[in-house]
Design a protein around this motif. Sequence first.
Motif, PDB file in Angstrom:
ATOM      1  N   MET A 264       0.121   9.259  -0.701  1.00  0.00           N
ATOM      2  CA  MET A 264       1.021   9.093   0.443  1.00  0.00           C
ATOM      3  C   MET A 264       1.101   7.650   0.922  1.00  0.00           C
ATOM      4  O   MET A 264       1.987   7.312   1.699  1.00  0.00           O
ATOM      5  N   GLY A 265       0.175   6.815   0.496  1.00  0.00           N
ATOM      6  CA  GLY A 265       0.213   5.408   0.863  1.00  0.00           C
ATOM      7  C   GLY A 265      -0.446   5.120   2.199  1.00  0.00           C
ATOM      8  O   GLY A 265      -0.300   5.881   3.155  1.00  0.00           O
ATOM      9  N   SER A 266      -1.168   4.017   2.255  1.00  0.00           N
ATOM     10  CA  SER A 266      -1.810   3.609   3.497  1.00  0.00           C
ATOM     11  C   SER A 266      -2.169   2.135   3.406  1.00  0.00           C
ATOM     12  O   SER A 266      -2.497   1.616   2.332  1.00  0.00           O
ATOM     13  N   LEU A 267      -2.102   1.451   4.567  1.00  0.00           N
ATOM     14  CA  LEU A 267      -2.499   0.046   4.659  1.00  0.00           C
ATOM     15  C   LEU A 267      -3.759  -0.123   5.494  1.00  0.00           C
ATOM     16  O   LEU A 267      -4.055  -1.218   5.977  1.00  0.00           O
ATOM     17  N   ALA A 268      -4.502   0.967   5.655  1.00  0.00           N
ATOM     18  CA  ALA A 268      -5.678   0.920   6.525  1.00  0.00           C
ATOM     19  C   ALA A 268      -6.802   0.069   5.944  1.00  0.00           C
ATOM     20  O   ALA A 268      -7.664  -0.396   6.694  1.00  0.00           O
ATOM     21  N   GLY A 269      -6.835  -0.141   4.645  1.00  0.00           N
ATOM     22  CA  GLY A 269      -7.924  -0.913   4.052  1.00  0.00           C
ATOM     23  C   GLY A 269      -7.676  -2.402   3.990  1.00  0.00           C
ATOM     24  O   GLY A 269      -8.334  -3.111   3.212  1.00  0.00           O
ATOM     25  N   ALA A 270      -6.759  -2.914   4.788  1.00  0.00           N
ATOM     26  CA  ALA A 270      -6.423  -4.341   4.738  1.00  0.00           C
ATOM     27  C   ALA A 270      -7.596  -5.192   5.206  1.00  0.00           C
ATOM     28  O   ALA A 270      -8.326  -4.828   6.134  1.00  0.00           O
ATOM     29  N   SER A 271      -7.774  -6.324   4.561  1.00  0.00           N
ATOM     30  CA  SER A 271      -8.797  -7.305   4.932  1.00  0.00           C
ATOM     31  C   SER A 271      -8.274  -8.685   4.565  1.00  0.00           C
ATOM     32  O   SER A 271      -7.242  -8.821   3.895  1.00  0.00           O
ATOM     33  N   TRP A 272      -8.982  -9.706   5.002  1.00  0.00           N
ATOM     34  CA  TRP A 272      -8.519 -11.064   4.703  1.00  0.00           C
ATOM     35  C   TRP A 272      -8.593 -11.353   3.206  1.00  0.00           C
ATOM     36  O   TRP A 272      -7.763 -12.100   2.667  1.00  0.00           O
ATOM     37  N   CYS A 335      -2.331  -0.144  -1.956  1.00  0.00           N
ATOM     38  CA  CYS A 335      -1.831   0.622  -0.808  1.00  0.00           C
ATOM     39  C   CYS A 335      -1.382   2.029  -1.150  1.00  0.00           C
ATOM     40  O   CYS A 335      -0.929   2.746  -0.246  1.00  0.00           O
ATOM     41  N   GLY A 336      -1.457   2.445  -2.388  1.00  0.00           N
ATOM     42  CA  GLY A 336      -0.950   3.753  -2.746  1.00  0.00           C
ATOM     43  C   GLY A 336       0.556   3.720  -2.960  1.00  0.00           C
ATOM     44  O   GLY A 336       1.176   2.657  -3.015  1.00  0.00           O
ATOM     45  N   ILE A 337       1.150   4.889  -3.076  1.00  0.00           N
ATOM     46  CA  ILE A 337       2.584   5.000  -3.367  1.00  0.00           C
ATOM     47  C   ILE A 337       3.366   4.926  -2.060  1.00  0.00           C
ATOM     48  O   ILE A 337       3.189   5.765  -1.172  1.00  0.00           O
ATOM     49  N   ILE A 338       4.222   3.921  -1.935  1.00  0.00           N
ATOM     50  CA  ILE A 338       5.086   3.744  -0.764  1.00  0.00           C
ATOM     51  C   ILE A 338       6.520   3.836  -1.261  1.00  0.00           C
ATOM     52  O   ILE A 338       7.015   2.942  -1.938  1.00  0.00           O
ATOM     53  N   GLY A 339       7.168   4.922  -0.945  1.00  0.00           N
ATOM     54  CA  GLY A 339       8.491   5.180  -1.485  1.00  0.00           C
ATOM     55  C   GLY A 339       9.621   4.632  -0.645  1.00  0.00           C
ATOM     56  O   GLY A 339       9.452   4.259   0.515  1.00  0.00           O
ATOM     57  N   PHE A 340      10.780   4.563  -1.255  1.00  0.00           N
ATOM     58  CA  PHE A 340      12.070   4.278  -0.647  1.00  0.00           C
ATOM     59  C   PHE A 340      12.285   2.812  -0.264  1.00  0.00           C
ATOM     60  O   PHE A 340      13.409   2.422  -0.001  1.00  0.00           O
ATOM     61  N   VAL A 341      11.255   1.991  -0.215  1.00  0.00           N
ATOM     62  CA  VAL A 341      11.469   0.589   0.153  1.00  0.00           C
ATOM     63  C   VAL A 341      12.249  -0.121  -0.941  1.00  0.00           C
ATOM     64  O   VAL A 341      13.225  -0.844  -0.680  1.00  0.00           O
ATOM     65  N   GLY A 342      11.838   0.066  -2.202  1.00  0.00           N
ATOM     66  CA  GLY A 342      12.522  -0.586  -3.304  1.00  0.00           C
ATOM     67  C   GLY A 342      13.887  -0.014  -3.607  1.00  0.00           C
ATOM     68  O   GLY A 342      14.655  -0.627  -4.359  1.00  0.00           O
ATOM     69  N   LEU A 343      14.224   1.127  -3.040  1.00  0.00           N
ATOM     70  CA  LEU A 343      15.522   1.748  -3.282  1.00  0.00           C
ATOM     71  C   LEU A 343      16.515   1.460  -2.161  1.00  0.00           C
ATOM     72  O   LEU A 343      17.669   1.113  -2.402  1.00  0.00           O
ATOM     73  N   VAL A 344      16.068   1.603  -0.916  1.00  0.00           N
ATOM     74  CA  VAL A 344      16.980   1.504   0.221  1.00  0.00           C
ATOM     75  C   VAL A 344      17.267   0.061   0.605  1.00  0.00           C
ATOM     76  O   VAL A 344      18.419  -0.300   0.906  1.00  0.00           O
ATOM     77  N   VAL A 345      16.245  -0.782   0.600  1.00  0.00           N
ATOM     78  CA  VAL A 345      16.422  -2.162   1.089  1.00  0.00           C
ATOM     79  C   VAL A 345      17.468  -2.935   0.280  1.00  0.00           C
ATOM     80  O   VAL A 345      18.326  -3.612   0.871  1.00  0.00           O
TER      81      VAL A 345
END
Length: 417
Positions: A264-272, A335-345
Amino acid sequence: MTVSTSTHGSATSSPLVKGSPTKPPVTNNPLPEKTQKNNVSAVMVDLLSTRARRNRHGLTLLGALLLLSAYIGVVSGSLSINVGELLWHELSELTGPFFSQEASIEESGVNREATLLGASTTFNSTHWYVLTELRLPRVIMTLFIGALLAVSGCAMQGLVRNPLADPGLIGIAGGAAAAAAVSMAIVPPLVPALASVWVALWAFGGALLSVWTVLRFANSAQGVSVATLILAGVAINAFTGTIIGAISYVASDDALRQITYWTMGSLAGASWTLCALVAAAGIFAITGLMMSRNALNLLALGENEAAYMGLNVARYKQIILWLVAFAVALATALCGIIGFVGLVVPHMCRTLFGVNHNVLIPACALMGALLLTVADTLARTLFTPMEIPIGIVTSAIGAPFFLYLLWQQKGVFNGSF
């Protein structure tokens, strides 16, 4: 000698008198060819300058909206942050010893203002930690991930000359998801503390392996066949879906939950550290695709026409495909699978800025970063303190908007540019 004067035909036989009014000959001939060309050139120059000015204003507006969304993403969440007050407090902490001699002290020996600052030391330190260690790296990483996915989708659509294409078409997301599922359920990491790194490495390798397999089928003596590329991508996606289904069937409850959440995708593991990695890879991939913008413009005319105009079609197709694969594989692995960004934008930017990739690629980078930042902020703030997977939010935003675009283009949309 006598002079003969005749009133009949005097306009033609008598010489013109000096100073008499004359009329220019009336003619129905059009403007001279040179004048027509000058007029057409002036109109074209004016049209191009107007379009360039409109594109500059549009990119500037996108940049301003991006900065605003990034600021909102930094200050919003389960813990609200006043950035100005926090920065002023940190500055006063740094400069306090230099001005301690000039500080006003009350008779009791403790200043009320100093007491308040001392009472809120823990409060400010917590806010500072959340700002610098959690929010800022996450927002910056979101900007680069969104830009990578959008620019990759734009390049993929330009390469295959189909606005319905996205990076997942060639099996990148499916390969990453299958490899990540294997690492979570079958091949656990030797060091549990490095579980996220282990999954990311497997996902990155699986994505690149899928792309390599697709290209092996699509390569021929004439170069990469777009039709075979799409068909091989469909087959790889179906195969990786089978692998994910089989692993999910035999996996434990914990592993199944991890696989579901990762897809489902997540950005919770972001770090510097991850932020620096994504920034370096993003600059490299976006710069490479931006340098291929003229090749994408030529490929939009057709491969044969591009070859007639001197483009090395096979070489540029390989370069663009591997840049897209590298960018999307990295984004998916982290980040996992993040859909629709590469299609809609790319659709949105093509509607606003036209089909010229000189403007379309930077516009997609800004729009993709803006869309993913807004989606991540909504994912963190809609049901605080619970966080929604960002893939759900992007699909919820992208699917209705995509249907709206198709409705707007109904009657003129024919599946090609």
